[in-house]
Design an enzyme around this catalytic site. Structure first.
Site, short mmCIF file in Angstrom:
data_model
loop_
_atom_site.label_atom_id
_atom_site.label_comp_id
_atom_site.label_asym_id
_atom_site.label_seq_id
_atom_site.Cartn_x
_atom_site.Cartn_y
_atom_site.Cartn_z
N GLY A 127 1.04 -1.30 0.04
CA GLY A 127 -0.05 0.02 0.08
C GLY A 127 0.90 0.99 0.05
CD GLU A 244 9.35 -2.40 -5.79
OE1 GLU A 244 8.56 -2.83 -6.89
OE2 GLU A 244 9.15 -1.89 -4.89
CG ASN A 389 13.15 3.08 -15.55
OD1 ASN A 389 12.88 2.48 -14.65
ND2 ASN A 389 13.12 2.55 -16.84
#
Length: 403
Positions: A127, A244, A389
């Site tokens: 979330g 991540e 990016n």
């Protein structure tokens, strides 16, 4: 820096391959190769097979089920999982919230949540994103007001991947609206069965329903579910996003995709010759393979540097991996579209009772063509999530180049 693998590391690679061959159902592997989705239960079964072997969470501390492998062996394991290919662990639990918990959480949180994450007894979702707070994550507006032993949470999250399966959600919430926006955020763990939570699916451009909106209306969350210190959630979020981005590179997966490209390009013909023998296609394929080799070398350098990285500090070089890894994943979907050409256009969802009336004619072209267009559209997202990016380029300019 010597980036070659030792004989012991190569033997370890063969051990991993043998386990995957013997334990992953071939039906599941074929689904992944074909670009189809495996089921929730198939992922649960595979995760538990890995957990029985002691390999479900190889990068965790050994006291919580980790393997004690050094970064190189962890890299080999992940690379082989992606290139076999096998279902990856549920990232929201294993790679995102769990490292935050075992690095910054309380002992009670570690005992309560980590074993269940490793065995996929609890399905987690993320979330973070909100309407109007995409790449500018620190501008989030979901509020958590403390009342005694609970926080009262109100707000909305969006793009919540696989939230329809989730038992828990980890959230960034604003606990001090008067503070600088990065300094007034906290990290909460929220039970998805709590009254006041509403989940609504979002249909994406590829026809899927993997993402959702999540609404919080006066949701009571125990203060014990606060990770670390109040108003320090931004630091934990940066740590999570660093992990991540390392995983988003997906070198092994891109290798497998290129193997699939070569296989299918050998079947498709342009005139009298296979597509893979045409100069223009070979040139495009070679360009992607060269960039992939450069990315792999960069990732190995980052892996080698993990031994010396300070605990809890993300490596800014993961932004390089995120940018190039996501671009290469998108390039491979473009190559697959090139292979099947117009046969990628017709797409009938595999299982969708709510689909509109569809034609009775059989699909046009080979069976393997159907997932190509959905895959191409779905992978437009990888250059956005985990920090777009454009944001990664800003991180590189500041943290690596000193601009």
């Amino acid at each position: 820096m010597d980036l070659r693998f030792t004989p012991e590391e190569n033997a370890f690679r063969e051990e991993i391959r043998a386990f995957f061959r013997e334990n992953l159902p071939e039906e599941v592997r074929r689904k992944i190769v074909a670009g189809k989705h495996f089921s929730k239960q198939e992922l649960v079964d595979w995760t538990r097979a890995l957990n029985r072997k002691g390999w479900a969470v190889p990068h965790w501390p050994e006291e919580w089920g980790g393997t004690g492998w050094d970064p190189v062996r962890q890299y080999i394991f992940l690379s082989e999982m992606q290139s076999h290919p096998a279902p990856p662990p549920l990232p929201f639990g294993v790679n995102m919230v769990a490292p935050v918990i075992y690095t910054f959480g309380s002992d009670e949180q570690k005992k309560r949540f980590l074993p269940r994450i490793a065995n996929l007894d609890d399905w987690w979702c993320q979330g973070f994103s909100e309407p109007g707070s995409g790449s500018d994550l620190a501008s989030l507006k979901t509020r958590a007001v403390r009342e005694g032993d609970h926080y009262i949470v109100n707000g909305q999250k969006t793009w919540t991947t696989l939230g329809q399966y989730a038992d828990w959600i980890f959230c960034l919430v604003r606990t001090d609206p008067a503070a600088k926006k990065q300094e007034g955020i906290s990290f909460l763990l929220i039970d998805m069965t709590t009254p006041g939570i509403t989940l609504r699916p979002i249909q994406t451009i590829d026809g899927g329903r993997e993402v959702n909106e999540v609404f919080f209306d006066d949701v009571k969350v125990p203060v014990d579910n606060l990770v670390g210190q109040e108003n320090k959630g931004w630091d934990y979020a940066k740590f999570l996003l660093g992990n991540e981005r390392m995983n988003i590179a997906r070198v092994g997966m891109t290798k497998e995709r290129l193997r699939r490209v070569r296989e299918l390009a050998s079947l498709e013909r342009v005139g009298d010759v296979p597509l893979i023998e045409t100069p223009r296609f070979r040139e495009k394929l070679a360009a992607v393979e060269i960039e992939l080799k450069a990315l792999e070398m960069t990732q190995l350098r980052v892996v080698a540097g993990e031994r010396n990285r300070e605990k809890g500090k993300p490596d800014p070089a993961t932004s390089v991996l995120k940018i190039k890894g996501s671009e290469l994943q998108q390039m491979t979907t473009e190559l697959l579209m090139d292979v099947v050409g117009p046969y990628a256009l017709p797409y009938v969802p595999e299982e969708d009772d709510d689909a509109p009336d569809l034609p009775n004619e059989p699909p046009i072209g080979p069976d393997y063509a159907a997932p190509m267009a959905p895959g191409y559209f779905n992978y437009r997202k990888v250059s956005i999530y985990g920090g777009s990016n454009e944001i990664q380029r800003q991180i590189i300019a500041k943290a690596i180049l000193g601009l």
